[in-house]
Design an enzyme around this catalytic site. Structure first.
Site, PDB file in Angstrom:
ATOM      1  N   GLU A 123      16.416 -15.063  -5.873  1.00 17.70           N
ATOM      2  CA  GLU A 123      15.654 -15.649  -6.987  1.00 17.70           C
ATOM      3  C   GLU A 123      16.517 -16.018  -8.182  1.00 17.70           C
ATOM      4  O   GLU A 123      16.232 -15.638  -9.324  1.00 17.70           O
ATOM      5  CB  GLU A 123      14.532 -14.677  -7.398  1.00 17.70           C
ATOM      6  CG  GLU A 123      13.599 -14.341  -6.246  1.00 17.70           C
ATOM      7  CD  GLU A 123      12.519 -13.333  -6.589  1.00 17.70           C
ATOM      8  OE1 GLU A 123      11.786 -12.912  -5.670  1.00 17.70           O
ATOM      9  OE2 GLU A 123      12.400 -12.973  -7.779  1.00 17.70           O
ATOM     10  N   GLU A 144       9.462 -13.517   3.552  1.00 22.27           N
ATOM     11  CA  GLU A 144       8.523 -12.571   2.924  1.00 22.27           C
ATOM     12  C   GLU A 144       7.098 -13.121   3.034  1.00 22.27           C
ATOM     13  O   GLU A 144       6.348 -13.153   2.060  1.00 22.27           O
ATOM     14  CB  GLU A 144       8.913 -12.355   1.446  1.00 22.27           C
ATOM     15  CG  GLU A 144      10.343 -11.885   1.241  1.00 22.27           C
ATOM     16  CD  GLU A 144      10.713 -11.649  -0.217  1.00 22.27           C
ATOM     17  OE1 GLU A 144      11.918 -11.575  -0.503  1.00 22.27           O
ATOM     18  OE2 GLU A 144       9.797 -11.546  -1.063  1.00 22.27           O
TER      19      GLU A 144
HETATM   20  O1  G3I Z   1       9.085   4.168  -6.800  1.00 22.90           O
HETATM   21  C1  G3I Z   1       8.272   4.146  -7.962  1.00 22.90           C
HETATM   22  C2  G3I Z   1       7.444   5.421  -8.009  1.00 22.90           C
HETATM   23  O2  G3I Z   1       8.332   6.514  -8.209  1.00 22.90           O
HETATM   24  C3  G3I Z   1       6.465   5.331  -9.163  1.00 22.90           C
HETATM   25  O3  G3I Z   1       5.636   6.476  -9.145  1.00 22.90           O
HETATM   26  C4  G3I Z   1       5.579   4.063  -8.950  1.00 22.90           C
HETATM   27  C5  G3I Z   1       4.572   3.921 -10.051  1.00 22.90           C
HETATM   28  O4  G3I Z   1       4.887   2.966 -10.941  1.00 22.90           O
HETATM   29  O5  G3I Z   1       6.439   2.896  -8.941  1.00 22.90           O
HETATM   30  C6  G3I Z   1       7.315   2.947  -7.828  1.00 22.90           C
HETATM   31  O6  G3I Z   1       8.110   1.825  -7.887  1.00 22.90           O
HETATM   32  C7  G3I Z   1       7.410   0.643  -7.470  1.00 22.90           C
HETATM   33  C8  G3I Z   1       8.143   0.070  -6.236  1.00 22.90           C
HETATM   34  O7  G3I Z   1       7.547  -1.194  -5.879  1.00 22.90           O
HETATM   35  C9  G3I Z   1       8.050   1.000  -5.051  1.00 22.90           C
HETATM   36  O8  G3I Z   1       6.730   1.121  -4.645  1.00 22.90           O
HETATM   37  C10 G3I Z   1       7.515  -0.355  -8.610  1.00 22.90           C
HETATM   38  O9  G3I Z   1       6.711   0.134  -9.694  1.00 22.90           O
HETATM   39  C11 G3I Z   1       6.955  -1.709  -8.153  1.00 22.90           C
HETATM   40  O10 G3I Z   1       7.205  -2.683  -9.157  1.00 22.90           O
HETATM   41  C12 G3I Z   1       7.719  -2.151  -6.893  1.00 22.90           C
HETATM   42  O11 G3I Z   1       7.102  -3.337  -6.497  1.00 22.90           O
HETATM   43  C13 G3I Z   1       7.923  -4.079  -5.570  1.00 22.90           C
HETATM   44  C14 G3I Z   1       8.297  -5.407  -6.237  1.00 22.90           C
HETATM   45  O12 G3I Z   1       9.042  -6.188  -5.270  1.00 22.90           O
HETATM   46  C15 G3I Z   1       9.151  -5.197  -7.449  1.00 22.90           C
HETATM   47  O13 G3I Z   1       9.515  -6.378  -7.954  1.00 22.90           O
HETATM   48  C16 G3I Z   1       7.055  -4.374  -4.336  1.00 22.90           C
HETATM   49  O14 G3I Z   1       6.782  -3.133  -3.658  1.00 22.90           O
HETATM   50  C17 G3I Z   1       7.785  -5.322  -3.394  1.00 22.90           C
HETATM   51  O15 G3I Z   1       6.907  -5.736  -2.362  1.00 22.90           O
HETATM   52  C18 G3I Z   1       8.229  -6.555  -4.187  1.00 22.90           C
HETATM   53  O16 G3I Z   1       8.978  -7.379  -3.317  1.00 22.90           O
HETATM   54  C19 G3I Z   1       9.490  -8.589  -3.882  1.00 22.90           C
HETATM   55  C20 G3I Z   1      10.795  -8.907  -3.164  1.00 22.90           C
HETATM   56  O17 G3I Z   1      11.687  -7.849  -3.308  1.00 22.90           O
HETATM   57  C21 G3I Z   1      11.394 -10.180  -3.697  1.00 22.90           C
HETATM   58  N1  G3I Z   1      10.439 -11.278  -3.643  1.00 22.90           N
HETATM   59  C22 G3I Z   1       9.115 -11.023  -4.223  1.00 22.90           C
HETATM   60  C23 G3I Z   1       8.526  -9.754  -3.655  1.00 22.90           C
HETATM   61  C24 G3I Z   1       7.150  -9.501  -4.246  1.00 22.90           C
HETATM   62  O18 G3I Z   1       7.247  -9.268  -5.619  1.00 22.90           O
END
Ligand code: G3I
Length: 408
Positions: free
Chosen positions: A200, A306
């Site tokens: 990105e 994705e």
């Molecule tokens: O691990 C922490 C946990 O300790 C905490 O309790 C919880 C509560 O806030 O957050 C957890 O972290 C989260 C992480 O996913 C793991 O579940 C983050 O807040 C959350 O923002 C993160 O979201 C991920 C996101 O990328 C972040 O940008 C999504 O799961 C994941 O599917 C998403 O994937 C991205 C690709 O990497 C790139 N392209 C877009 C795609 C969708 O956004």
């Protein structure tokens, strides 16, 4: 001399075992079952079947029905993959593990191999869960994908910070990038098939995103990342990954500029990934077709990395303590059949275009195992994938399987 019953058991054993095994989780299949135990099972199964409480041909609710496997249907050499979370790569989500290992021949890490997860502090790397993710894939004979080395998100602030709290200078930030890539890619050398080296880096108008990497290092931070990745594992495939390449022609042109610049610098890039976070009506099949054609014209392969189809209306999260507008979450009680059918058509049409470009493409990866696992829920009920919350195949799965089976 085998008694009649023993002979009968042997015949029944081999016949029914095959039929029942399609519904039996892998871990059960590994179990050594003596004929005595099998006989006891059979009488129990017969009793259950007679009571109508169980049909041996239909998977029990906690096991995914898997009549066919996508990995057996895709064109030869293609990777059909899925993004998995730590519960799945650690084997805690057994039903998902069955589904993943049965249906797919490639895995991507939803979050585990991101800078923040791997390298939270300058001198601390965390590899436990990450090693298990890689081992999960290798143990199941799957291609293991690495996502992602250099991204503007999910990267700890220390990476870009100078000692005075300002932005680190070029040399410092380059060295931090080099150490990260050398350590991570080096650790999984020969194990990870390919890496999303940079993720990105573009705005929707095709210009370079103003990320801290770019501000600190300069526009060539992308080239430096590919250089460091090739040094760390010359055998790994290297990818540029982004979203909206199929819906924003200017952004697609920006990605093509990045690819050509890397090629002009003599740097390895094997493929470009369109993430594929799509909607029912966007992109159209014509846009997908044109996107693959244009990206392939650069000489690199094309991947959908994705894939999911967001069925919910765009909606800002409600103010803290405020209820969500019902219209913002229309499918809390389930997906209406007309939307289910529309989703199936959308996926089937997309896969027809992918098959038209089977020699231009190397991989299609879904971003999550089933609806309940999807990042697209975010406090709402979304249905963007091929398996439902009970891990049962949806109409969309059947339609994709039909398209793949029909391929000439
Ligand atoms: O691990 C922490 C946990 O300790 C905490 O309790 C919880 C509560 O806030 O957050 C957890 O972290 C989260 C992480 O996913 C793991 O579940 C983050 O807040 C959350 O923002 C993160 O979201 C991920 C996101 O990328 C972040 O940008 C999504 O799961 C994941 O599917 C998403 O994937 C991205 C690709 O990497 C790139 N392209 C877009 C795609 C969708 O956004």
């Amino acid at each position: 001399m085998l008694s009649q019953m023993q002979r009968a058991l042997r015949i029944v054993h081999s016949g029914w075992k095959a039929r029942i095994l399609t519904t039996v989780p892998e871990r059960v299949k590994q179990m050594r079952v003596s004929r005595r135990v099998f006989a006891r099972w059979m009488s129990a199964a017969a009793a259950l079947a007679a009571s109508g409480r169980w049909n041996p041909l239909v998977a029990p609710p906690n096991v995914a029905a898997q009549p066919v496997a996508l990995k057996d249907l895709v064109p030869k050499g293609w990777l059909i993959g899925v993004a998995i979370n730590q519960n799945q790569s650690d084997g805690r989500d057994g039903v998902a593990v069955d589904l993943v290992t049965r249906q797919f021949n490639a895995i991507s890490p939803e979050n585990l191999l991101k800078f923040q997860s791997l390298h939270p502090e300058p001198d601390r790397f965390t590899f436990d869960a990450q090693d298990r993710y890689v081992a999960f894939g290798l143990d199941h004979g799957m291609a293991v994908i690495g996502h992602t080395l250099v991204w503007h998100s999910q990267t700890p602030a220390w990476v870009w910070a100078a000692t005075d709290g300002g932005l680190a200078d070029r040399a410092t930030m380059l060295e931090r990038m080099r150490v990260h890539i050398a350590t991570v890619v080096g650790r999984y050398k020969g194990k990870i098939r390919g890496w999303d080296v940079v993720n990105e880096a573009l705005n929707d108008d095709g210009t370079l995103r103003d990320s801290p990497w770019r501000r600190g290092i300069g526009d060539d931070y992308i080239a430096k990342a590919f250089e460091f990745a090739r040094e760390a594992d010359p055998g790994a495939e290297l990818y540029y990954n982004d979203y909206n390449l199929a819906t924003r022609p200017a952004k697609r042109a920006g990605a093509i500029r990045i690819i050509k610049e890397l090629q002009q610098r003599g740097l390895r890039i094997d493929a470009v990934g369109e993430q594929g976070h799509w909607r029912l009506e966007s992109p159209t099949t014509t846009e997908i077709d044109q996107t693959i054609t244009e990206l392939r014209a650069t000489g690199v392969k094309v991947m959908i990395t994705e894939l999911d189809v967001n069925l919910l209306p765009p909606a800002a999260p409600p103010a803290p303590g405020q209820p969500r507008e019902p219209a913002a979450n229309p499918y809390v009680d389930g997906l209406p059949d007309d939307v289910q059918q529309a989703l199936a058509r959308c996926y089937a049409n997309a896969f027809r275009v992918f098959l038209k470009h089977r020699d231009d493409m190397t991989r299609v990866t879904f971003w999550g195992v089933s609806d309940g696992d999807s990042w697209l829920n975010r406090g709402r009920m979304n249905y963007p994938l091929l398996w439902d919350r009970q891990r049962q195949p949806k109409t969309a799965f059947e339609e994709v399987a039909k398209v793949l089976m029909a391929k000439s």
